[in-house]
Design a protein around this motif. Structure first.
Motif, mmCIF file in Angstrom:
data_model
loop_
_atom_site.group_PDB
_atom_site.id
_atom_site.type_symbol
_atom_site.label_atom_id
_atom_site.label_comp_id
_atom_site.label_asym_id
_atom_site.label_seq_id
_atom_site.Cartn_x
_atom_site.Cartn_y
_atom_site.Cartn_z
ATOM 1 N N LYS A 209 64.315 49.844 25.022
ATOM 2 C CA LYS A 209 63.099 49.185 24.530
ATOM 3 C C LYS A 209 63.435 47.807 23.956
ATOM 4 O O LYS A 209 62.754 46.819 24.242
ATOM 5 C CB LYS A 209 62.431 50.032 23.454
ATOM 6 N N ALA A 210 64.487 47.744 23.138
ATOM 7 C CA ALA A 210 64.870 46.474 22.524
ATOM 8 C C ALA A 210 65.288 45.451 23.577
ATOM 9 O O ALA A 210 64.942 44.263 23.490
ATOM 10 C CB ALA A 210 66.002 46.706 21.521
ATOM 11 N N LEU A 211 66.038 45.909 24.571
ATOM 12 C CA LEU A 211 66.448 45.013 25.650
ATOM 13 C C LEU A 211 65.230 44.480 26.399
ATOM 14 O O LEU A 211 65.142 43.290 26.714
ATOM 15 C CB LEU A 211 67.387 45.747 26.606
ATOM 16 N N CYS A 212 64.289 45.361 26.699
ATOM 17 C CA CYS A 212 63.085 44.956 27.434
ATOM 18 C C CYS A 212 62.303 43.900 26.668
ATOM 19 O O CYS A 212 61.853 42.905 27.256
ATOM 20 C CB CYS A 212 62.199 46.172 27.704
ATOM 21 N N VAL A 213 62.136 44.099 25.374
ATOM 22 C CA VAL A 213 61.384 43.130 24.578
ATOM 23 C C VAL A 213 62.084 41.770 24.603
ATOM 24 O O VAL A 213 61.440 40.725 24.747
ATOM 25 C CB VAL A 213 61.213 43.632 23.130
ATOM 26 N N ALA A 214 63.400 41.753 24.500
ATOM 27 C CA ALA A 214 64.136 40.486 24.529
ATOM 28 C C ALA A 214 63.986 39.784 25.874
ATOM 29 O O ALA A 214 63.771 38.558 25.939
ATOM 30 C CB ALA A 214 65.610 40.740 24.223
ATOM 31 N N VAL A 215 64.086 40.538 26.984
ATOM 32 C CA VAL A 215 63.907 39.967 28.325
ATOM 33 C C VAL A 215 62.492 39.415 28.475
ATOM 34 O O VAL A 215 62.277 38.321 29.019
ATOM 35 C CB VAL A 215 64.194 41.035 29.398
ATOM 36 N N LEU A 216 61.520 40.156 27.981
ATOM 37 C CA LEU A 216 60.118 39.756 28.104
ATOM 38 C C LEU A 216 59.799 38.533 27.246
ATOM 39 O O LEU A 216 59.060 37.638 27.680
ATOM 40 C CB LEU A 216 59.208 40.917 27.720
ATOM 41 N N GLU A 217 60.324 38.490 26.048
ATOM 42 C CA GLU A 217 60.062 37.333 25.185
ATOM 43 C C GLU A 217 60.595 36.049 25.821
ATOM 44 O O GLU A 217 59.960 34.994 25.749
ATOM 45 C CB GLU A 217 60.679 37.562 23.808
#
Length: 300
Positions: A209-217
């Protein structure tokens, strides 16, 4: 002007997306539907949430046998578009509309070299499809709508074409934002499932989840520069949407990696990196995913 004969539709690419929509349109009984395939079939089965379609279907395996139609539904992966150039040339005439049911952005630019004076209808696909066999597909909903188009005359024509199927169509005046929001889903859903070789249950892991948010941001900065009206908390909204999908659902890139096929990486993650370069915006996380996925795709 009303058609004297049934509206003719050719579906190019009978994978998960194409198979589902071809079966749903053929089941209406009011169209002349042809599927353009490599493996000949005479029936098409689509497992849907409330029923199962089992219907005879006309299939062509040679582009030389194709003639211009009213609608082409292009359902191949985006990177496969040049491979079906002959089909597109044969199927498209001046009055043909080409609904592009492909991932990524820049639909019209991608199709321009292959369709002459036909009209491109960019289309966003939200539903989850799975190809169980060459003639059998599974359709699952993945949100409020299955498809989205621009709210213009061509988008309205596509919505009318789909009317009566289980497919819900959103018409929007801000197609750029919708296209970027779908791209944002794809740049985490597809790469993460392909790299981990896990279905969407993997997104329940806190580290993922944390990785996804960073990629998305990182990607939302690029999307805003490209004209998309993305919210300040767009990344967390996209992740929340992703978590509503069935845990056992796969993605197209996941299935392609399992099958040893090249990956649709340039159209998804590659599009973010390329757009970032155009605007001078660094995208280190997306670039890392791109390099890893390119290595897997090249090996395939």
């Amino acid at each position: 002007m009303k058609h004297q004969n049934p509206v003719t539709i050719a579906v190019v690419g009978l994978g998960a997306i194409g198979g589902v929509i071809a079966g749903s349109l053929a089941a209406l009984g009011r169209y002349d539907v042809t599927v353009c395939v490599r493996t000949p079939i005479d029936r098409l089965v689509v497992e849907r949430p409330d029923d199962t379609v089992d219907i005879s279907i006309r299939a062509l395996t040679d582009a030389a046998d194709a003639e211009p139609v009213d609608w082409v539904l292009l359902c191949t992966k985006a990177h496969q578009t040049p491979m079906v150039a002959e089909w597109l040339t044969r199927l498209c005439g001046p009055r043909t509309r080409v609904a592009v049911l492909q991932n990524g952005i820049g639909h019209a630019e991608r199709l321009a070299p292959f369709i002459g004076t036909a009209t491109v209808v960019p289309t966003i696909v939200y539903y989850n499809g799975e190809r169980l066999a060459p003639d059998r597909m599974r359709f699952r909903r993945a949100g409020q709508y299955e498809l989205a188009v621009r709210d213009d005359v061509n988008g309205q024509a596509f919505a009318s074409l789909i009317e009566g199927t289980p497919m819900r169509v959103l018409r929007s005046a801000d197609f750029v934002t919708l296209a970027w929001r779908k791209l944002l889903i794809n740049i985490v859903a597809n790469p993460i499932t392909a790299l981990t070789l896990q279905r969407q249950a993997v997104f329940r892991r806190e580290g993922i989840k944390a990785l996804c948010v960073a990629v998305l941001e990182e990607a939302t900065v690029v999307g805003r520069a490209d004209g998309a009206q993305l919210a300040d908390d767009e990344a967390t909204q996209i992740l929340a949407t992703l978590l509503t999908y069935p845990a056992d659902a796969g993605t197209s890139m996941y299935f392609d990696r399992l099958a040893g096929r090249p990956l649709e990486v340039e159209t998804l993650t590659g599009a973010v990196v390329a757009c970032g370069e155009r605007f001078g915006i660094p995208t280190p996380l997306n670039r890392m995913l791109l390099v890893l996925l390119q290595a897997i795709s090249d090996a395939a």
